[in-house]
Design a protein around this motif. Structure first.
Motif, PDB file in Angstrom:
ATOM      1  N   UNK A 110     -16.850  -2.708  19.959  1.00 16.74           N
ATOM      2  CA  UNK A 110     -15.697  -3.510  19.556  1.00 16.74           C
ATOM      3  C   UNK A 110     -15.679  -5.153  20.503  1.00 16.74           C
ATOM      4  N   UNK A 111     -16.185  -6.544  20.347  1.00 16.41           N
ATOM      5  CA  UNK A 111     -15.779  -7.413  20.779  1.00 16.41           C
ATOM      6  C   UNK A 111     -14.731  -7.980  20.078  1.00 16.41           C
ATOM      7  N   UNK A 112     -14.463  -8.807  21.442  1.00 12.87           N
ATOM      8  CA  UNK A 112     -12.878  -9.738  21.066  1.00 12.87           C
ATOM      9  C   UNK A 112     -13.216 -11.354  21.980  1.00 12.87           C
ATOM     10  N   UNK A 113     -12.506 -12.517  21.400  1.00 19.89           N
ATOM     11  CA  UNK A 113     -12.696 -13.847  22.077  1.00 19.89           C
ATOM     12  C   UNK A 113     -10.808 -13.717  22.369  1.00 19.89           C
ATOM     13  N   UNK A 114      -9.990 -14.026  23.164  1.00 24.60           N
ATOM     14  CA  UNK A 114      -9.371 -14.146  23.041  1.00 24.60           C
ATOM     15  C   UNK A 114      -9.302 -15.645  24.366  1.00 24.60           C
ATOM     16  N   UNK A 115      -7.710 -16.511  24.083  1.00 25.27           N
ATOM     17  CA  UNK A 115      -7.627 -17.651  24.321  1.00 25.27           C
ATOM     18  C   UNK A 115      -5.775 -17.172  25.277  1.00 25.27           C
ATOM     19  N   UNK A 121     -14.862  -8.034  16.382  1.00 22.45           N
ATOM     20  CA  UNK A 121     -16.264  -7.799  15.667  1.00 22.45           C
ATOM     21  C   UNK A 121     -16.152  -6.391  16.005  1.00 22.45           C
ATOM     22  N   UNK A 122     -15.994  -5.728  14.987  1.00 23.20           N
ATOM     23  CA  UNK A 122     -16.229  -3.962  14.933  1.00 23.20           C
ATOM     24  C   UNK A 122     -17.859  -3.320  15.261  1.00 23.20           C
ATOM     25  N   UNK A 123     -18.269  -4.887  14.687  1.00 16.26           N
ATOM     26  CA  UNK A 123     -19.991  -4.015  15.195  1.00 16.26           C
ATOM     27  C   UNK A 123     -21.058  -5.208  14.949  1.00 16.26           C
ATOM     28  N   UNK A 124     -22.424  -4.749  14.509  1.00 14.91           N
ATOM     29  CA  UNK A 124     -23.113  -5.841  14.957  1.00 14.91           C
ATOM     30  C   UNK A 124     -23.188  -6.489  13.033  1.00 14.91           C
ATOM     31  N   UNK A 125     -22.913  -7.401  12.425  1.00 15.58           N
ATOM     32  CA  UNK A 125     -22.802  -8.212  11.558  1.00 15.58           C
ATOM     33  C   UNK A 125     -21.542  -8.325  10.482  1.00 15.58           C
ATOM     34  N   UNK A 126     -20.351  -8.023  11.273  1.00 10.70           N
ATOM     35  CA  UNK A 126     -19.199  -7.902  10.729  1.00 10.70           C
ATOM     36  C   UNK A 126     -17.977  -8.100  12.174  1.00 10.70           C
ATOM     37  N   UNK A 127     -17.461  -9.518  11.267  1.00 13.81           N
ATOM     38  CA  UNK A 127     -16.652  -9.749  12.320  1.00 13.81           C
ATOM     39  C   UNK A 127     -15.434 -10.332  11.328  1.00 13.81           C
ATOM     40  N   UNK A 128     -13.830 -10.665  12.192  1.00 13.78           N
ATOM     41  CA  UNK A 128     -12.575 -11.508  11.528  1.00 13.78           C
ATOM     42  C   UNK A 128     -11.879 -12.002  12.693  1.00 13.78           C
ATOM     43  N   UNK A 148     -14.117 -13.147  27.056  1.00 12.54           N
ATOM     44  CA  UNK A 148     -14.386 -12.407  25.984  1.00 12.54           C
ATOM     45  C   UNK A 148     -14.004 -10.983  26.459  1.00 12.54           C
ATOM     46  N   UNK A 149     -14.115  -9.965  25.342  1.00 15.72           N
ATOM     47  CA  UNK A 149     -13.826  -8.884  25.796  1.00 15.72           C
ATOM     48  C   UNK A 149     -15.003  -7.512  25.114  1.00 15.72           C
ATOM     49  N   UNK A 150     -14.999  -6.213  25.464  1.00 13.80           N
ATOM     50  CA  UNK A 150     -15.310  -5.313  24.322  1.00 13.80           C
ATOM     51  C   UNK A 150     -14.485  -3.845  25.050  1.00 13.80           C
ATOM     52  N   UNK A 151     -14.787  -3.273  24.179  1.00 13.27           N
ATOM     53  CA  UNK A 151     -14.281  -1.622  24.027  1.00 13.27           C
ATOM     54  C   UNK A 151     -14.766  -0.382  23.447  1.00 13.27           C
ATOM     55  N   UNK A 169      -8.112   2.841  25.273  1.00 11.67           N
ATOM     56  CA  UNK A 169      -8.539   3.535  26.460  1.00 11.67           C
ATOM     57  C   UNK A 169      -8.095   1.575  26.981  1.00 11.67           C
ATOM     58  N   UNK A 170      -7.843   0.539  26.697  1.00 11.85           N
ATOM     59  CA  UNK A 170      -8.333  -0.408  26.780  1.00 11.85           C
ATOM     60  C   UNK A 170      -9.290  -1.284  26.767  1.00 11.85           C
ATOM     61  N   UNK A 171      -9.574  -2.613  27.686  1.00 13.08           N
ATOM     62  CA  UNK A 171     -10.793  -3.544  26.887  1.00 13.08           C
ATOM     63  C   UNK A 171     -11.352  -3.899  28.535  1.00 13.08           C
TER      64      UNK A 171
END
Lengths: 120, 113
Positions: free
Chosen positions: B31-36, B49-56, B91-94, B100-102
């Motif tokens: 899991x990866x994320x972008x926040x502002x 994104x929940x994995x390679x090739x998948x974004x929302x 940017x964050x990942x989990x 358990x947080x990012x």
């Protein structure tokens, strides 16, 4: 959608004293996760403490503890023996218990933050 | 471990310019994320994104695009920069779905003039 509210934009505390930061949230769910993050002047986001809503025991991490009041939807952070290094922005965050992966609503939702200044 | 690495740390763009904010993680998080983060405000989710090739899309996706071709990298593209995009980007990942947080990167401060 969940909302997280931190009603104290700024707070200050004397070194070695105790301070409590407030957080309330709005959700219709019964199970969820709550977090406190610290953002010092370096801008790095650091996880301070985590609470699972289905656990009644309040989480503690050294000088940091929470007062979790589920019925009131309140999740306050208590910092004991405040140190100069505690000076930072503090963010409360909510995460749904749901494991549904394609739902932005299940991602971390943050409050607006509380700026804490620890004075010598 | 480097954790989550963001580049650049600072950038000034002119209105209408484009740029890509880079993010890479070495923890094998799916899991990866972008926040502002706007001044005095909390963090708002742009994309995830929940994995390679998948974004929302997240809460505030307009004006941005992302891609996720590998587990490690999750770049954020700004097209036609506008002053409203002046912000600090995290940017964050989990591990798993973030219960358990990012883990966050150190942020990119972007100013659009």
């Amino acid at each position: 959608a969940q909302t997280v509210t931190q009603s104290q934009p700024e707070m200050s505390v004397q070194e070695a004293e105790t301070v409590t930061l407030s957080c309330t949230y709005d959700t219709s769910e019964s199970n969820y996760y709550l977090f406190w993050y610290k953002q010092p002047p370096s801008r790095q986001m650091i996880l301070v403490i985590r609470q699972e809503a289905y656990k009644q025991q309040n989480a503690t991490e050294n000088r940091f503890s929470v007062n979790f009041q589920k019925a009131a939807k309140s999740f306050s952070l208590k910092i004991s023996d405040s140190q100069l290094g505690d000076t930072a922005m503090y963010f409360c965050a909510f995460r749904s218990f749901s494991y549904s992966i394609n739902n932005a609503g299940n991602m971390l939702t943050f409050g607006g933050g509380t700026r804490l200044m620890v004075k010598p | 471990n480097a954790g989550v690495t963001q580049t650049p740390k600072f950038r000034i763009l002119k209105i209408g310019q484009s740029m890509t904010l880079q993010c890479t993680q070495d923890m094998n998080h799916n899991y990866m994320y972008w926040y502002r983060q706007d001044p005095g405000m909390g963090l708002k989710l742009i994309y995830y994104s929940v994995g390679a090739g998948i974004t929302d899309k997240g809460e505030v996706p307009n004006g941005y695009n992302v891609s996720r071709s590998t587990t490690e990298d999750f770049p954020l593209r700004l097209e036609l920069a506008a002053p409203s995009q002046t912000s600090v980007y995290f940017c964050a990942s989990s591990y798993s779905s973030g219960v358990y947080g990012y883990t966050f990167g150190s942020g990119t401060r972007l100013t659009v003039v």
